[in-house]
Design an enzyme around this catalytic site. Structure first.
Site, PDB file in Angstrom:
ATOM      1  N   SER A  17       0.853  -1.183   0.000  1.00 35.82           N
ATOM      2  CA  SER A  17       0.000   0.000   0.000  1.00 35.82           C
ATOM      3  C   SER A  17       0.898   1.245   0.000  1.00 35.82           C
ATOM      4  O   SER A  17       1.815   1.329  -0.815  1.00 35.82           O
ATOM      5  CB  SER A  17      -0.939  -0.046   1.209  1.00 35.82           C
ATOM      6  OG  SER A  17      -1.940   0.929   1.113  1.00 35.82           O
ATOM      7  N   ARG A  51     -11.741   7.128   8.700  1.00 36.58           N
ATOM      8  CA  ARG A  51     -11.412   5.715   8.689  1.00 36.58           C
ATOM      9  C   ARG A  51     -12.500   4.890   8.011  1.00 36.58           C
ATOM     10  O   ARG A  51     -12.210   3.948   7.273  1.00 36.58           O
ATOM     11  CB  ARG A  51     -11.199   5.221  10.115  1.00 36.58           C
ATOM     12  CG  ARG A  51     -10.836   3.750  10.220  1.00 36.58           C
ATOM     13  CD  ARG A  51      -9.562   3.406   9.468  1.00 36.58           C
ATOM     14  NE  ARG A  51      -8.976   2.160   9.936  1.00 36.58           N
ATOM     15  CZ  ARG A  51      -7.769   1.734   9.601  1.00 36.58           C
ATOM     16  NH1 ARG A  51      -7.025   2.425   8.764  1.00 36.58           N
ATOM     17  NH2 ARG A  51      -7.298   0.603  10.086  1.00 36.58           N
ATOM     18  N   ASP A  95      -8.350  -5.782  -5.528  1.00 36.37           N
ATOM     19  CA  ASP A  95      -8.045  -4.451  -4.989  1.00 36.37           C
ATOM     20  C   ASP A  95      -8.773  -3.382  -5.799  1.00 36.37           C
ATOM     21  O   ASP A  95      -8.632  -3.327  -7.017  1.00 36.37           O
ATOM     22  CB  ASP A  95      -6.531  -4.229  -5.055  1.00 36.37           C
ATOM     23  CG  ASP A  95      -6.050  -3.108  -4.146  1.00 36.37           C
ATOM     24  OD1 ASP A  95      -6.773  -2.104  -4.000  1.00 36.37           O
ATOM     25  OD2 ASP A  95      -4.934  -3.243  -3.595  1.00 36.37           O
ATOM     26  N   HIS A 154      -8.189  -4.604  -1.252  1.00 33.35           N
ATOM     27  CA  HIS A 154      -6.851  -4.093  -0.957  1.00 33.35           C
ATOM     28  C   HIS A 154      -6.215  -4.734   0.285  1.00 33.35           C
ATOM     29  O   HIS A 154      -5.027  -5.078   0.270  1.00 33.35           O
ATOM     30  CB  HIS A 154      -6.940  -2.574  -0.774  1.00 33.35           C
ATOM     31  CG  HIS A 154      -5.634  -1.910  -0.512  1.00 33.35           C
ATOM     32  ND1 HIS A 154      -4.593  -1.948  -1.413  1.00 33.35           N
ATOM     33  CD2 HIS A 154      -5.191  -1.191   0.551  1.00 33.35           C
ATOM     34  CE1 HIS A 154      -3.566  -1.272  -0.907  1.00 33.35           C
ATOM     35  NE2 HIS A 154      -3.895  -0.813   0.272  1.00 33.35           N
ATOM     36  N   ASP A 155      -6.977  -4.893   1.354  1.00 30.37           N
ATOM     37  CA  ASP A 155      -6.434  -5.449   2.604  1.00 30.37           C
ATOM     38  C   ASP A 155      -5.906  -6.869   2.443  1.00 30.37           C
ATOM     39  O   ASP A 155      -5.243  -7.388   3.356  1.00 30.37           O
ATOM     40  CB  ASP A 155      -7.474  -5.401   3.728  1.00 30.37           C
ATOM     41  CG  ASP A 155      -7.425  -4.080   4.502  1.00 30.37           C
ATOM     42  OD1 ASP A 155      -6.542  -3.258   4.213  1.00 30.37           O
ATOM     43  OD2 ASP A 155      -8.267  -3.889   5.390  1.00 30.37           O
TER      44      ASP A 155
END
EC number: 2.3.1.31
Lengths: 391, 391
Positions: A173, A242, A340, A370-371
């Site tokens: 990332s 967040r 992602d 993505h994670d």
């Protein structure tokens, strides 16, 4: 996270996964400003070889810290230090004795980004007396620190540790962006570079998401322009930032299978008042993500590292992407997560194709988006072992 | 938008694209609450046939209004009314004399959703004296009104207009959800149903994005729990909600080609202060979208229609999707935008496959993402002409 360190300066005994500090002096920034008396926090695992040739630099993502894997602080260390060292890290399993990055062979360093809140100089750090006799936290006065700026600071850390060149520079990332920037800024100091779930520059869409996250914080009434340290912290704004980010980190498929349209427990999303209805389960999940981050991260740091991510562009002042990369001579490993939707695999492709010796993008398969770069350590381990001779 | 109407009740002369009002009485809501003395604003185009068989219901998206296409108010109308009628609408080209929905043949009705701010009863409407002797705006007291609730109100509008069944019910995005809900709630009153860029229920991801948008507004200090009408309006929160939504409405490809990483004009995104740097061009674009919406839309209405969108689920209380759809008998047109990443084409597929007589999803090709449903009126016109006999 409580920062439990062992003092500054070059490490003398082996203490894996323990926060240490290094003064790297005044940092001249791309903007022309100077950030004075900068400290970098970092952790290490393993021992640096006599010839300094076994060093691996691991770089964290937006809200990451220096604790990439568990370690050990030794029997004589204070209990809090031992506990912090032994806690699992954010890339647990990828790094450690016998792991893909084998700390019996390699010396791993993981610094906290400049502007962060895990020990490196950031907006919550008291300004040095030279800049502010009252030594108030930097707050609103903290400068924009680009990814390239932070790489300059990290180069000084490498100097202090006696590392001329890194065997491997690795990040995911934003950490992947930092790795790529390292390879282009200091080509002579990077032998292998692994860029995971990242690209050559922040995209227009990332800038757009970045703006919404910065605004979420700035519009919190407790933000107070950035000088909130004496008062209430802007946790609601940070939590909203967040939530926005977290949705972009996951996949719609995952959200669908985990949460669907289910209500949270006995709550009733159907009302009766729009303003005070119960939550859907996915909302409770986002609330949890928000409060977890707000409990461990500083809002100004979030802004500053978010701005750093937005600044990411390895081509700035260096011509085309191909021209910028032409100066590099390292072996490259480019990894994309197939699902992602923040750092699209096509960004990884663009980077891989523009290399002096183009490589094939390796894909991590994940339903999580993505994670996946954090979750799929087994796949990532295999890719690194396949692609980096010596691992 | 200034609401310029011609009074309530059934229309007598032909005035296309002019806001009219209809009292539909007390609305019993799914939650068990009652919203008293509800008014629906609507516009019409064309003339209702003697047999009432040529009526088309068009339903707008989240922040849409009743003005789906331009019209004419007649020479005798006040100037403001004439101007409002003649302004282009949000689906201009799809509806009008000679268009796919030909107003020389069809009688088109476009109501404002309950909870909106374009003339229908919403949170900014003064509560009736029966509910509040002081007749303050509903504000925080406004109930959660589901898509199904609004369809019930629209059915009363159809009654008042003398429309037993709609030749076609049509909508895009949230309007598509309203169209699908119409077909399932009143199967005997819908002969064709066109669902554009929408699905059978709000997805987990849409719930997640919905939460961030609601919070952006609620966390604005001027929101005041929803009772801000005497004071400053929460335009910053509303603007942030719009930015978040707008990114989901477009595509990363479009943002990349339109804006890339360019700075806005002479502004300098590089600093020097993180808190006060210049903007990227894509940020200026989002600022523009935010202030445009904040200038025309009420924050409470945004919350309420956002909650309505989150409530969307044609299966609620009706078993599986296939079971819920089994009661319908209309001809279906299901349209997806190929680049949509808010209402994914797979949601359209799920709807199409579960129909009593499954249909093929028709695709609008667009580089713009979800908003392609508003932009690609030529493609949409062709699809409607292909799929709806009589158009």
């Amino acid at each position: 996270m409580t920062i439990v360190g062992t003092g500054s300066g070059r490490r003398t005994g082996r203490q894996d996964g323990v926060v240490q500090f290094q003064q790297v002096g005044d940092l001249e920034l791309e903007s022309g400003s100077v950030l004075p008396e900068v400290t970098l926090a970092y952790e290490t695992w393993g021992r640096l070889a006599e010839d300094g040739g076994n060093a691996v630099l691991v770089m964290h993502a937006l809200t990451g810290d220096t604790h990439v894997a568990h370690g050990f602080a030794g029997e004589d260390a204070p209990e809090l230090t031992r506990e912090a060292a032994e806690a699992p890290g954010w890339w647990e399993g990828l790094i450690g004795p016998g792991a893909a990055i084998d700390t019996d062979k390699y010396f791993v360093v993981c610094p906290n980004i400049v502007g962060g809140c895990y020990g490196s100089t950031g907006p919550s750090t008291p300004a040095p007396a030279s800049a502010d006799p009252e030594r108030r936290p930097w707050g609103s006065r903290f400068p924009l620190v680009t990814i390239r700026d932070t790489v300059h600071a990290e180069a000084r850390l490498a100097d202090a540790l006696g590392i001329d060149s890194w065997f491997l520079v690795l990040g995911g990332s934003m950490g992947g962006g930092r790795a790529a920037e390292w390879a282009v800024t200091h080509p002579e100091r990077v032998r292998h570079c692994a860029v995971v779930a990242s690209g050559p520059a922040a995209t227009a869409e990332q800038l757009a998401w970045g703006q919404t996250q910065s605004l979420a914080i700035r519009q919190d009434p407790h933000y107070a322009g950035g000088d909130y340290y004496g008062g209430t912290f802007p946790v609601d704004g940070l939590g909203l930032a967040r939530r926005i980010a977290h949705i972009t980190y996951r996949s719609d498929t995952e959200l669908h299978y985990r949460f669907g349209r289910h209500p949270q427990g006995e709550e009733d999303p159907a009302g009766p008042l729009a303003a005070r209805r119960g939550r859907y389960r996915v909302e409770s999940y986002l609330d949890h993500q928000a409060s977890k981050l707000a409990g461990r991260f500083d809002a100004n740091s979030y802004l500053v590292v978010n701005e750093a991510l937005m600044s990411h562009d390895i081509t700035r002042g260096r011509g085309t992407l191909r021209e910028a990369l032409a100066r590099t001579g390292c072996g490259w490993v480019i990894v994309a997560v197939d699902s992602d939707r923040l750092f699209y695999p096509k960004e990884s492709e663009a980077l891989a194709e523009a290399l002096p010796e183009p490589v094939e993008v390796r894909h991590v398969s994940s339903p999580n988006g993505h994670d996946g770069f954090l979750l799929e350590t087994s796949q990532l381990s295999k890719i690194l072992r396949d692609c980096v001779p010596g691992l």
